[in-house]
Write an enzyme that holds these catalytic residues in place. Structure first.
Site, PDB file in Angstrom:
ATOM      1  N   TYR A 151      11.057 -14.607  -2.222  1.00 57.17           N
ATOM      2  CA  TYR A 151      10.873 -15.578  -1.138  1.00 57.17           C
ATOM      3  C   TYR A 151      10.533 -16.973  -1.661  1.00 57.17           C
ATOM      4  CZ  TYR A 151       8.785 -17.943   2.875  1.00 57.17           C
ATOM      5  OH  TYR A 151       8.478 -18.864   3.848  1.00 57.17           O
ATOM      6  N   LYS A 153      12.661 -20.605  -1.687  1.00 59.04           N
ATOM      7  CA  LYS A 153      12.173 -21.808  -1.013  1.00 59.04           C
ATOM      8  C   LYS A 153      12.099 -22.993  -1.979  1.00 59.04           C
ATOM      9  CE  LYS A 153      11.742 -20.362   3.192  1.00 59.04           C
ATOM     10  NZ  LYS A 153      12.568 -20.946   4.271  1.00 59.04           N
ATOM     11  N   SER A 189      10.975 -25.306   4.243  1.00 62.62           N
ATOM     12  CA  SER A 189      10.642 -24.584   3.019  1.00 62.62           C
ATOM     13  C   SER A 189       9.206 -24.082   3.136  1.00 62.62           C
ATOM     14  CB  SER A 189      10.836 -25.491   1.799  1.00 62.62           C
ATOM     15  OG  SER A 189      10.560 -24.796   0.601  1.00 62.62           O
ATOM     16  N   SER A 230      14.947 -17.105  17.658  1.00 64.25           N
ATOM     17  CA  SER A 230      14.590 -15.986  18.534  1.00 64.25           C
ATOM     18  C   SER A 230      13.084 -15.814  18.687  1.00 64.25           C
ATOM     19  CB  SER A 230      15.208 -14.678  18.017  1.00 64.25           C
ATOM     20  OG  SER A 230      14.651 -14.324  16.765  1.00 64.25           O
TER      21      SER A 230
END
Length: 228
Positions: A147, A151, A130, A12
């Site tokens: 976060y 990753k 990543s 998006s």
């Protein structure tokens, strides 16, 4: 180059949105997946299909599977690009916060890959996006415990899948990106200006997705000229 069937998550805005443009202009067929499908719907390309898709909703994966079966029959490239970034002190990061980040950044990558794999050929390519924060030994930053650890998880997942499918294909690689000027980065770090634009990184990732599995499998490539 022969037209390929390419699935991209997180389309998006930012890098994912730019990749949809790039692949479509090259004549490839793109399935663009994002919780908000409208931006891609507005592009009006015949070779783009946009589906509203939530990585945390199990029923949405069925829609993807049905689309592949009815429209494409096979997938050449899967780009696991969707992600969520949380910048919050660890002491304030709740169980729910960690779960939300991992559901998108790890479980979503795993399930999307599992759904698409039966439709991929030996020379197919799964590329997972990543972060440099997920690289062991890289510089780490306060507030990114959920976060960056998520990753790191998809880097190990990629290595494991490459080993498990090394005899039959497809190939699996992961790109650990440095800072890119996207809406997601601006939301988490409002005052930081990244040296790379979304379109510049999209060009690199799209090219790697088309050609990189000829040279790499089960590898993590650090795509960064700066820190963070």
């Amino acid at each position: 180059m022969k037209s390929k069937n390419i699935i991209i998550t997180g389309t998006s805005r930012g890098i994912g949105f730019e990749m949809v443009h790039l692949f479509a202009n090259q004549g490839h067929n793109v399935l663009a997946l994002s919780r908000n499908a409208q931006p891609v719907n507005n592009l009006h390309f015949e070779n783009i299909t946009s589906l509203a898709f939530d990585l945390c909703n199990g029923e949405d994966y069925i829609k993807v599977e049905e689309f592949i079966k009815s429209e494409w029959k096979h997938v050449d490239i899967l780009i696991n690009n969707a992600g969520t970034l949380l910048n919050k002190p660890f002491s304030e990061t709740t169980f729910q916060d960690f779960e939300n980040v991992y559901r998108t950044n790890v479980f979503g990558v795993s399930e999307m890959t599992r759904i698409v794999l039966p439709f991929m050929k030996q020379d197919g390519h799964v590329v997972t996006i990543s972060s440099m924060g997920g690289i062991q030994g890289s510089m780490k930053f306060p507030g990114l415990s959920a976060y960056s650890s998520s990753k790191g998880a998809v880097i190990t997942l990629t290595e494991l899948l490459a080993e498990e499918y090394k005899e039959t294909g497809p190939q699996f690689n992961v790109l650990a990106l440095g800072a890119v000027q996207t809406e997601m980065l601006k939301e988490a770090f409002p005052d930081y200006q990244a040296p790379i634009t979304a379109i510049e990184m999209a060009e690199y990732i799209s090219d790697f997705s088309l050609k990189g599995n000829k040279y790499y499998n089960g590898k993590v490539l650090q795509v960064s000229n700066s820190t963070p």
